[in-house]
Scaffold this motif. Structure first.
Motif, mmCIF file in Angstrom:
data_model
loop_
_atom_site.group_PDB
_atom_site.id
_atom_site.type_symbol
_atom_site.label_atom_id
_atom_site.label_comp_id
_atom_site.label_asym_id
_atom_site.label_seq_id
_atom_site.Cartn_x
_atom_site.Cartn_y
_atom_site.Cartn_z
ATOM 1 N N ILE A 150 17.301 8.257 15.758
ATOM 2 C CA ILE A 150 17.965 9.272 16.562
ATOM 3 C C ILE A 150 17.115 9.693 17.757
ATOM 4 O O ILE A 150 17.611 9.803 18.867
ATOM 5 C CB ILE A 150 18.297 10.523 15.705
ATOM 6 N N ARG A 151 15.810 9.929 17.520
ATOM 7 C CA ARG A 151 14.972 10.465 18.588
ATOM 8 C C ARG A 151 13.551 9.956 18.449
ATOM 9 O O ARG A 151 13.021 9.849 17.353
ATOM 10 C CB ARG A 151 14.991 11.987 18.526
ATOM 11 N N GLU A 180 19.151 3.735 12.019
ATOM 12 C CA GLU A 180 19.583 5.113 12.222
ATOM 13 C C GLU A 180 18.528 5.909 12.981
ATOM 14 O O GLU A 180 18.223 7.038 12.627
ATOM 15 C CB GLU A 180 19.861 5.783 10.871
ATOM 16 N N LEU A 234 18.763 12.506 7.478
ATOM 17 C CA LEU A 234 17.751 12.488 8.528
ATOM 18 C C LEU A 234 16.529 13.314 8.155
ATOM 19 O O LEU A 234 16.645 14.364 7.523
ATOM 20 C CB LEU A 234 18.329 13.038 9.834
#
Length: 155
Positions: free
Chosen positions: A118-119, A116, A88
């Motif tokens: 995440i935010r 992928e 990440l």
């Protein structure tokens, strides 16, 4: 007035492999469109390759600013957390008010297409803390201390 976008996702989301039979990759097309709108070309391929060449528990914040519009920038936090298994990174951009609508659409498209992702954050002053030069070096502790620096590039 400026507007900020900030995403956490796998570094793999910054790339696109146009031909599945080939290891050749290019910057992800939506990310390339954002770079084109901001008139800031970030060396995504070099950052990607350096990311995997650097040790875990290292990585700096890279800020690429437009030399003609210094308030517009693209930011990549390349710190490799020792406990992260998804590779990440955090990345984002600051844009002028005139570009907000187009960049918002592109940013959402980029994030929504992430495997992928995440935010996702957007708003005013989202990048305020990240871009505060006086707050560097950031210290990360994991068996040893790593002092993360901010590196600025005018492009």
């Amino acid at each position: 007035m400026t507007y900020d976008f900030w995403i956490m996702a796998s570094i793999m989301e910054l790339l696109d492999y146009p031909d599945e039979e080939n290891d050749h990759y290019i910057p992800q097309p939506t990310l390339q469109a954002i770079m084109d709108v901001l008139n800031i070309q970030v060396p995504i391929k070099e950052i990607y390759e350096r990311f995997f060449d650097q040790s875990i528990h290292t990585g700096h914040v890279l800020v690429f600013a437009n030399k003609h519009l210094p308030h517009a920038c693209i930011v990549l936090d390349t710190y490799r957390d020792p406990l992260d298994q998804q590779d990440l990174i955090r990345f984002g951009w600051r844009v002028a008010a005139k570009d907000v609508c187009l960049v918002r659409q592109l940013s959402r498209k980029l994030f929504d297409n992430c495997d992928e992702g995440i935010r996702y954050e957007e708003g005013q002053s989202i990048l305020y803390q990240v871009l505060q030069e006086q707050s560097y070096p950031h210290k990360y502790y994991y068996e040893t201390v790593f002092e993360q620096k901010m590196k600025n590039y005018m492009v």
